[in-house]
Design an enzyme around this catalytic site. Sequence first.
Site, short mmCIF file in Angstrom:
data_model
loop_
_atom_site.label_atom_id
_atom_site.label_comp_id
_atom_site.label_asym_id
_atom_site.label_seq_id
_atom_site.Cartn_x
_atom_site.Cartn_y
_atom_site.Cartn_z
N ARG A 177 60.66 -7.51 -8.08
CA ARG A 177 61.66 -8.55 -8.36
C ARG A 177 62.40 -9.02 -7.10
O ARG A 177 62.76 -10.18 -7.01
CB ARG A 177 62.67 -8.00 -9.36
CG ARG A 177 63.00 -8.99 -10.42
CD ARG A 177 63.79 -8.43 -11.55
NE ARG A 177 64.30 -7.09 -11.35
CZ ARG A 177 64.95 -6.42 -12.28
NH1 ARG A 177 65.18 -6.98 -13.45
NH2 ARG A 177 65.40 -5.21 -12.06
N LYS A 230 53.59 7.05 -16.60
CA LYS A 230 54.29 7.66 -17.73
C LYS A 230 55.72 7.14 -17.76
O LYS A 230 56.19 6.69 -16.72
CB LYS A 230 54.23 9.16 -17.64
CG LYS A 230 55.29 9.79 -16.70
CD LYS A 230 55.40 11.27 -16.93
CE LYS A 230 56.76 11.77 -16.52
NZ LYS A 230 57.00 13.18 -16.61
N HIS A 255 49.89 12.72 -13.33
CA HIS A 255 49.61 13.17 -11.96
C HIS A 255 49.25 14.65 -11.91
O HIS A 255 48.69 15.11 -10.93
CB HIS A 255 50.74 12.81 -11.00
CG HIS A 255 52.00 13.56 -11.22
ND1 HIS A 255 52.94 13.17 -12.11
CD2 HIS A 255 52.46 14.70 -10.67
CE1 HIS A 255 53.93 14.02 -12.09
NE2 HIS A 255 53.68 14.97 -11.23
N LYS A 279 46.13 17.13 -9.36
CA LYS A 279 46.42 18.26 -8.47
C LYS A 279 45.14 19.02 -8.16
O LYS A 279 44.31 19.25 -9.04
CB LYS A 279 47.45 19.19 -9.12
CG LYS A 279 48.85 18.60 -9.14
CD LYS A 279 49.83 19.56 -9.78
CE LYS A 279 51.20 18.94 -9.90
NZ LYS A 279 51.96 18.95 -8.65
N GLU A 326 61.30 24.25 -13.00
CA GLU A 326 61.94 23.46 -11.94
C GLU A 326 63.29 24.07 -11.61
O GLU A 326 63.93 24.64 -12.50
CB GLU A 326 62.14 22.02 -12.41
CG GLU A 326 60.86 21.26 -12.71
CD GLU A 326 61.16 19.86 -13.21
OE1 GLU A 326 61.00 18.92 -12.43
OE2 GLU A 326 61.59 19.71 -14.38
N ASP A 384 59.13 14.81 -22.04
CA ASP A 384 59.00 14.55 -20.60
C ASP A 384 57.89 15.40 -19.97
O ASP A 384 57.24 14.95 -19.03
CB ASP A 384 60.35 14.87 -19.92
CG ASP A 384 60.41 14.32 -18.50
OD1 ASP A 384 60.05 13.14 -18.31
OD2 ASP A 384 60.83 15.06 -17.58
N HIS A 440 52.04 16.71 -19.48
CA HIS A 440 51.53 17.62 -18.45
C HIS A 440 51.05 18.97 -19.00
O HIS A 440 49.93 19.39 -18.73
CB HIS A 440 52.60 17.89 -17.39
CG HIS A 440 53.18 16.65 -16.77
ND1 HIS A 440 52.41 15.55 -16.45
CD2 HIS A 440 54.44 16.32 -16.43
CE1 HIS A 440 53.19 14.62 -15.92
NE2 HIS A 440 54.42 15.07 -15.91
N LYS A 458 64.43 22.98 -16.69
CA LYS A 458 65.15 22.61 -15.48
C LYS A 458 66.17 23.67 -15.13
O LYS A 458 66.62 24.41 -15.99
CB LYS A 458 65.84 21.27 -15.69
CG LYS A 458 64.82 20.14 -15.87
CD LYS A 458 65.46 18.79 -15.75
CE LYS A 458 64.41 17.70 -15.75
NZ LYS A 458 63.57 17.71 -14.55
P1 NAD Z 1 62.50 1.89 -10.10
O1 NAD Z 1 63.59 1.50 -11.03
O2 NAD Z 1 62.85 2.62 -8.85
O3 NAD Z 1 61.66 0.61 -9.69
C1 NAD Z 1 61.35 -0.38 -10.61
C2 NAD Z 1 60.52 -1.45 -9.94
O4 NAD Z 1 60.18 -2.44 -10.94
C3 NAD Z 1 61.22 -2.19 -8.81
O5 NAD Z 1 60.28 -2.46 -7.81
C4 NAD Z 1 61.66 -3.49 -9.48
O6 NAD Z 1 61.74 -4.59 -8.56
C5 NAD Z 1 60.52 -3.71 -10.43
N1 NAD Z 1 60.93 -4.57 -11.56
C6 NAD Z 1 61.88 -4.32 -12.48
N2 NAD Z 1 61.97 -5.35 -13.35
C7 NAD Z 1 61.07 -6.27 -12.96
C8 NAD Z 1 60.68 -7.55 -13.43
N3 NAD Z 1 61.24 -8.10 -14.50
N4 NAD Z 1 59.71 -8.20 -12.78
C9 NAD Z 1 59.09 -7.65 -11.70
N5 NAD Z 1 59.42 -6.46 -11.21
C10 NAD Z 1 60.39 -5.77 -11.83
O7 NAD Z 1 61.47 2.74 -11.00
P2 NAD Z 1 60.48 3.91 -10.52
O8 NAD Z 1 61.24 5.19 -10.49
O9 NAD Z 1 59.74 3.48 -9.33
O10 NAD Z 1 59.51 4.02 -11.78
C11 NAD Z 1 58.49 3.07 -12.06
C12 NAD Z 1 57.65 3.57 -13.24
O11 NAD Z 1 57.06 4.82 -12.88
C13 NAD Z 1 58.46 3.85 -14.51
O12 NAD Z 1 57.65 3.59 -15.62
C14 NAD Z 1 58.72 5.35 -14.43
O13 NAD Z 1 58.90 5.92 -15.70
C15 NAD Z 1 57.43 5.81 -13.82
N6 NAD Z 1 57.52 7.09 -13.12
C16 NAD Z 1 58.36 7.25 -12.06
C17 NAD Z 1 58.41 8.46 -11.40
C18 NAD Z 1 59.29 8.63 -10.19
O14 NAD Z 1 59.22 9.71 -9.60
N7 NAD Z 1 60.08 7.68 -9.81
C19 NAD Z 1 57.61 9.52 -11.82
C20 NAD Z 1 56.75 9.34 -12.90
C21 NAD Z 1 56.72 8.12 -13.54
#
Ligand code: NAD
Length: 484
Positions: free
Chosen positions: A51, A148, A178, A182, A216, A235, A240, A331
Amino acid sequence: MVSRVIPVDEFDLVIFGGTGDLARRKILPGLFRRYLAGQMPKGSRIIGAARSEMDSDGYRAMIAEAIAEFGGEERKDSTELNGFLETLHYVAIDAQGDGGWTELFDVTRDGVIQAFYFSVAPSLFGDLAERLHKHGIADDTSRIVVEKPFGRDLASAKALNDTLAAHFEERQIYRIDHYLGKETVQNLMAVRFGNVLFEPLWNSHYVDHIQITVAETVGVGGRGAYYDKSGAMRDMVQNHLMQLLCLIAMEPPSVFGADEVRDEKLKVIRALQPVEPHHIVRGQYDADADSPSYRADVENPRSFTESFIAMKVQVSNWRWADTPFYLRTGKKLKGRASEIAVVFKDLGHSIFEGDTARHRNILAIRLQPNEGMDLQVTIKEPGPGGMRLIDVPLDMTFADALGEDSEPATDAYERLIMDVIRGNQTLFMRGDEVEAAWAWTDPLIDGWEGRNDVPKHYEQGSAGPEDAMMLMHRDGRRWRDIKG
Ligand code: NAD
C-alpha cells in the site's frame, strides 16, 4: 564440501505485502541468501507490491536495511547486495481498489515462471485473486502462495478455499506452513523412509508413545489482539503440530510426490479421534516480577484464551491403536525448544542381574535449537564396575555432522519459496487437508467454550501448568525436559 544448489528457471515473484513484517524479516532476507547461493537465475525479478507509496529505489533502500537487520551472518559484500537489490522492483497497489494494477500488469512478463506471494491479511486474499485475473496478470500457469492463518474454523477455511478456487486451481495454490520447510522435518521423512532400521519398529507394537513439543520463551509480543482471538490451539496446534504429527504417523507413500504424501497425511487427520475433555489442558501464564500476565499482555482481563495447551491425541488406525501422541505448545515457557520424541517400549525382560532401571530407546528429532536428531541407546557403563547399564544419546547435530552442507543459515521460507518456483507442492498443505484439520479442531474448541473452561495458571519460565504434568503422570509417563 560444496553445497549443491538445484537450479530453477527464470521467475518473477510478486510479493503482495512486500513492505510488511514477514516480507522484511523472512522472505526478502531468505531470497537474498538464495541469490548468494546462485539460485536466482539471471533476469529473475522480485516485485514488492504494497500500500505504501514509494518507487523501486525507495523499496531497494528499505530491503537493504531489512537485510542488514534480519539477514543473519551471510556475506554482505556490497557488490552482491547491489546485484540482488537490482532484481527488486516496487509497485504501490491497493488490493481492494484498482490503483496500481495497470502498473503491475506492465511490470510483469509472460514467458517466465510467475508466482504471487500473498503476504497480507487473509481478508485480502479474495481481492487479490480476483484482481490478478481481472487485470489479466495471472493465468493458469501462475502460482499463488498464501500465508497462515488459513481460516479460524472450518467454515472460514472453506470460504477461503472457495474464494481462491474461483480463480486458481489447486495445483496453483501453495499454502505455507513454514514448519514443513524446516530441514529436520524433511529429514524426518528421510530417516523414516530411507533407512531399514526404523520403519519395522514404527508402530504400536514397539512405540510406547510420541511427544511433540513446541515451546517458546516469548509472550504474545505486539500480537496481543490477534493472539487473544486465536490462542495456542488455532495458532500452533491446528497447523504446525498437526503437520508434524501427520509426518510421524502417516503410512509410507508409494513415491515422495506431492499428492501421494498429502493423501497419506489426510488419512491421518481423518483418523484422529475426538479428544476427551480430560485429555486437554489449557493454560495462561501469570505475571512475574518483571513481566505482565497473559491477560495483561492481551489487555483483556477476562480472557479465557490459552497461551499453552497440552493434549493426548489418539490416531485410530492399525498402526497407532494404543500409542498416544502427546502434544504441547506454549508461550513464556522455560526454553525455546521444538522436538518430536518417539519413545519406544521397554524391553520385556532384562538379562542383567540387578538392573531394575527403565531403559528406553528414544528417537528425538530436534527442530530447534541445534537442529538434529539423537537416538538414546543403552550401553554398558565403561569401567570395571560390572555390568551396569547407562543410557546415552547417539547425537547427530546436523551442523556438526554435515558441516557446510547443512546450510545452517537456510531458512524454511527460502526452501519453500524455491519449491514454489520449482512447482513442487509436496511441502504445502492441500485444501482438503486444511479443512480436515479444522473439522477435527472445531468441536474441541466448541467443547471448551461451551463448558466455559477456564485456563489453568502457570508460572513464566516453567514447563506449563501442573495439570499438563498430570496428563502424563496418570498414564505412567512423563514429558521430556524442555531444553533450549
Ligand atoms: P504487516 O501488517 O506487517 O504487513 C502487511 C502488508 O500488507 C504491508 O505491506 C501493507 O502495505 C500490505 N497491505 C495492507 N493492506 C493492503 C491493501 N489494501 N492493499 C495492498 N497492500 C496492503 O503483516 P505481516 O506481519 O507481514 O503479515 C502478513 C501475512 O503473513 C499475514 O497474513 C500474517 O498472518 C502472515 N504471517 C506473518 C508472520 C510474521 O512473522 N509476521 C508469520 C506467519 C504468518
